[in-house]
Every structure is written in C-alpha cells, then in structure tokens.
Design a protein around this motif. Sequence first.
Motif, PDB file in Angstrom:
ATOM      1  N   ALA A 114      89.005 -45.491 108.355  1.00 47.42           N
ATOM      2  CA  ALA A 114      87.932 -44.732 107.711  1.00 47.42           C
ATOM      3  C   ALA A 114      88.520 -43.697 106.753  1.00 47.42           C
ATOM      4  N   LYS A 115      89.635 -43.058 107.159  1.00 47.78           N
ATOM      5  CA  LYS A 115      90.286 -42.081 106.279  1.00 47.78           C
ATOM      6  C   LYS A 115      90.795 -42.757 105.010  1.00 47.78           C
ATOM      7  N   SER A 116      91.369 -43.940 105.166  1.00 45.37           N
ATOM      8  CA  SER A 116      91.871 -44.689 104.022  1.00 45.37           C
ATOM      9  C   SER A 116      90.724 -45.079 103.087  1.00 45.37           C
ATOM     10  N   LEU A 117      89.620 -45.500 103.670  1.00 45.51           N
ATOM     11  CA  LEU A 117      88.437 -45.852 102.877  1.00 45.51           C
ATOM     12  C   LEU A 117      87.916 -44.630 102.117  1.00 45.51           C
ATOM     13  N   LEU A 118      87.847 -43.495 102.790  1.00 46.58           N
ATOM     14  CA  LEU A 118      87.383 -42.258 102.128  1.00 46.58           C
ATOM     15  C   LEU A 118      88.340 -41.831 101.022  1.00 46.58           C
ATOM     16  N   GLN A 119      89.631 -42.049 101.251  1.00 47.76           N
ATOM     17  CA  GLN A 119      90.609 -41.718 100.212  1.00 47.76           C
ATOM     18  C   GLN A 119      90.386 -42.574  98.967  1.00 47.76           C
ATOM     19  N   GLY A 120      90.151 -43.855  99.151  1.00 45.45           N
ATOM     20  CA  GLY A 120      89.867 -44.756  98.029  1.00 45.45           C
ATOM     21  C   GLY A 120      88.583 -44.356  97.302  1.00 45.45           C
ATOM     22  N   MET A 121      87.558 -43.994  98.079  1.00 44.02           N
ATOM     23  CA  MET A 121      86.291 -43.544  97.488  1.00 44.02           C
ATOM     24  C   MET A 121      86.497 -42.261  96.683  1.00 44.02           C
ATOM     25  N   ASP A 122      87.335 -41.379  97.217  1.00 43.35           N
ATOM     26  CA  ASP A 122      87.618 -40.125  96.510  1.00 43.35           C
ATOM     27  C   ASP A 122      88.312 -40.403  95.176  1.00 43.35           C
ATOM     28  N   MET A 123      89.213 -41.371  95.161  1.00 42.69           N
ATOM     29  CA  MET A 123      89.894 -41.724  93.918  1.00 42.69           C
ATOM     30  C   MET A 123      88.897 -42.280  92.888  1.00 42.69           C
ATOM     31  N   VAL A 124      87.990 -43.139  93.351  1.00 40.65           N
ATOM     32  CA  VAL A 124      86.967 -43.689  92.444  1.00 40.65           C
ATOM     33  C   VAL A 124      86.061 -42.570  91.943  1.00 40.65           C
ATOM     34  N   TYR A 125      85.670 -41.683  92.852  1.00 35.07           N
ATOM     35  CA  TYR A 125      84.802 -40.555  92.494  1.00 35.07           C
ATOM     36  C   TYR A 125      85.456 -39.692  91.417  1.00 35.07           C
ATOM     37  N   ARG A 126      86.743 -39.372  91.605  1.00 43.36           N
ATOM     38  CA  ARG A 126      87.461 -38.538  90.623  1.00 43.36           C
ATOM     39  C   ARG A 126      87.594 -39.273  89.281  1.00 43.36           C
ATOM     40  N   SER A 127      87.800 -40.576  89.338  1.00 45.55           N
ATOM     41  CA  SER A 127      87.902 -41.368  88.102  1.00 45.55           C
ATOM     42  C   SER A 127      86.581 -41.332  87.325  1.00 45.55           C
ATOM     43  N   VAL A 128      85.487 -41.438  88.051  1.00 40.54           N
ATOM     44  CA  VAL A 128      84.164 -41.387  87.398  1.00 40.54           C
ATOM     45  C   VAL A 128      83.954 -40.006  86.780  1.00 40.54           C
ATOM     46  N   LEU A 129      84.327 -38.953  87.507  1.00 37.15           N
ATOM     47  CA  LEU A 129      84.176 -37.594  86.970  1.00 37.15           C
ATOM     48  C   LEU A 129      85.041 -37.390  85.729  1.00 37.15           C
ATOM     49  N   GLU A 130      86.246 -37.951  85.726  1.00 32.96           N
ATOM     50  CA  GLU A 130      87.132 -37.845  84.557  1.00 32.96           C
ATOM     51  C   GLU A 130      86.525 -38.585  83.364  1.00 32.96           C
ATOM     52  N   ALA A 131      85.931 -39.739  83.620  1.00 34.27           N
ATOM     53  CA  ALA A 131      85.284 -40.497  82.539  1.00 34.27           C
ATOM     54  C   ALA A 131      84.109 -39.701  81.971  1.00 34.27           C
ATOM     55  N   LEU A 132      83.358 -39.052  82.848  1.00 31.38           N
ATOM     56  CA  LEU A 132      82.242 -38.211  82.388  1.00 31.38           C
ATOM     57  C   LEU A 132      82.762 -37.048  81.547  1.00 31.38           C
ATOM     58  N   LYS A 133      83.848 -36.454  82.028  1.00 30.53           N
ATOM     59  CA  LYS A 133      84.427 -35.320  81.308  1.00 30.53           C
ATOM     60  C   LYS A 133      84.927 -35.749  79.928  1.00 30.53           C
ATOM     61  N   ALA A 134      85.472 -36.959  79.831  1.00 37.33           N
ATOM     62  CA  ALA A 134      85.957 -37.476  78.544  1.00 37.33           C
ATOM     63  C   ALA A 134      84.802 -37.642  77.555  1.00 37.33           C
ATOM     64  N   GLU A 135      83.607 -37.905  78.064  1.00 41.50           N
ATOM     65  CA  GLU A 135      82.423 -38.033  77.199  1.00 41.50           C
ATOM     66  C   GLU A 135      81.755 -36.689  76.930  1.00 41.50           C
ATOM     67  N   GLY A 136      82.258 -35.623  77.557  1.00 46.69           N
ATOM     68  CA  GLY A 136      81.707 -34.287  77.316  1.00 46.69           C
ATOM     69  C   GLY A 136      80.775 -33.797  78.400  1.00 46.69           C
ATOM     70  N   ALA A 137      80.664 -34.539  79.498  1.00 53.95           N
ATOM     71  CA  ALA A 137      79.783 -34.130  80.599  1.00 53.95           C
ATOM     72  C   ALA A 137      80.595 -33.383  81.644  1.00 53.95           C
ATOM     73  N   GLU A 138      80.005 -32.324  82.168  1.00 53.63           N
ATOM     74  CA  GLU A 138      80.676 -31.530  83.202  1.00 53.63           C
ATOM     75  C   GLU A 138      79.664 -31.082  84.238  1.00 53.63           C
ATOM     76  N   GLN A 139      80.181 -30.787  85.435  1.00 53.41           N
ATOM     77  CA  GLN A 139      79.321 -30.256  86.484  1.00 53.41           C
ATOM     78  C   GLN A 139      79.038 -28.785  86.187  1.00 53.41           C
ATOM     79  N   ILE A 140      77.850 -28.354  86.548  1.00 54.59           N
ATOM     80  CA  ILE A 140      77.474 -26.946  86.368  1.00 54.59           C
ATOM     81  C   ILE A 140      77.935 -26.178  87.602  1.00 54.59           C
ATOM     82  N   ASP A 141      78.715 -25.121  87.386  1.00 54.10           N
ATOM     83  CA  ASP A 141      79.110 -24.246  88.499  1.00 54.10           C
ATOM     84  C   ASP A 141      77.924 -23.350  88.819  1.00 54.10           C
TER      85      ASP A 141
END
Length: 192
Positions: A114-141
């Motif tokens: 389960a930890k390994s699965l969550l680690q893989g999901m975290d990597m995908v999640y970060r990749s999606v956030l980086e792709a959003l950031k490359a297009e100019g989208a960011e999370q609001i603090d």
Amino acid sequence: MVAEKELNQEGTTVETETVNLEAAEEIVNEEVKSQEESELELLKKENEELKGKLEETENRILRLQADFENARRRARLDLEATEKYKAQSLITSLLPAIDNFERALKLDADNEQAKSLLQGMDMVYRSVLEALKAEGAEQIDAVGKEFDPHMHQAVMQVQDENFDSNVVVEELQKGYILKDRVIRPSMVKVNQ
C-alpha cells in the motif's frame, strides 16, 4: 442716338441711326457684370455645399478608421486571451481527478504494498501538478491568509483564538488560479 446720312451702293442717300457706343457698352457691361455676379453666387453656394460634403466625408472616414482600429484591437485582445487561457477547460476537467488524488494520498498505508502504491500515486500527482504549473495554473494558498472573496469561498465560520479575525483557518477544497484568472476558488473555513 444720332442720325447720319450715308450713300448706299447705288448712290442714293440713306439715313441711318447710330447708337451711342458708350451707352451700348455700358448696358452690355452691366448685363455681363450682373450675369457674372449671379454665376459667382452660384459658384460660392456650390463651393460651400462641396466643403460641407467634404467635411462630412472626412468625418465619416475618421469614424470608420477609428471603428476599424477598435475592431482590430478587440480581435487582438481576444486572440491574446484565447492563447493565454487555452488550457482552462482542460485544467477545469482535471480538477476532480486531482481532488481524488489528494484524498487518496491522505490515506494511511498499513503495509509495504500500500505504501508503494501511495508513493506511485504521489509521483503521478506531482507530475500532474507540474504540468498544470507549466501551463500557468497554480494552487491558491489559503490557510493563514486573510479571507479574499475573489479567491476563497467561505462555507463555514469558526471561533479559533489561534487566528486573527477574517483569516482562513482551514481549506476544505483547494482552489486554482490560471495566470491571473481564478478557475476555482478555495472552499474554506474562516475565523470570526
């Protein structure tokens, strides 16, 4: 008028009348002068009408040029906005999937698999956030920031002594901004 006697071709005397040339010239000159004055008046009227039409035409041309420039400027601004926010619909479509990733990453893993699965999901999640950031989208603090109705959507008010009044205490759903446009405001709890 003056009467004069002249000889004709046959040798007989004929009486002719001669008009006083000066008087005749004066009459002709007055007629010509009055005719020239009336023609001059007509030309002046026509000139004034033509000046008015020219001014009206110049004004119409200036208005058309201004309208054309405004249309070109609006088209350019629309094109720039389209280019600037081209990824908005895709990003908006991805936000529910990103929310699901965030909820899944909050789960506690009790075994290595389960930890390994969550680690893989975290990597995908970060990749999606980086792709959003490359297009100019960011999370609001939001947490710890003063409540801004343009960036935050208050769904609850709480009483917390650790925060000042009108400050975001907790973020219930992340908000996103694309360049300078809010795509989705953050859902937050605000301190009274």
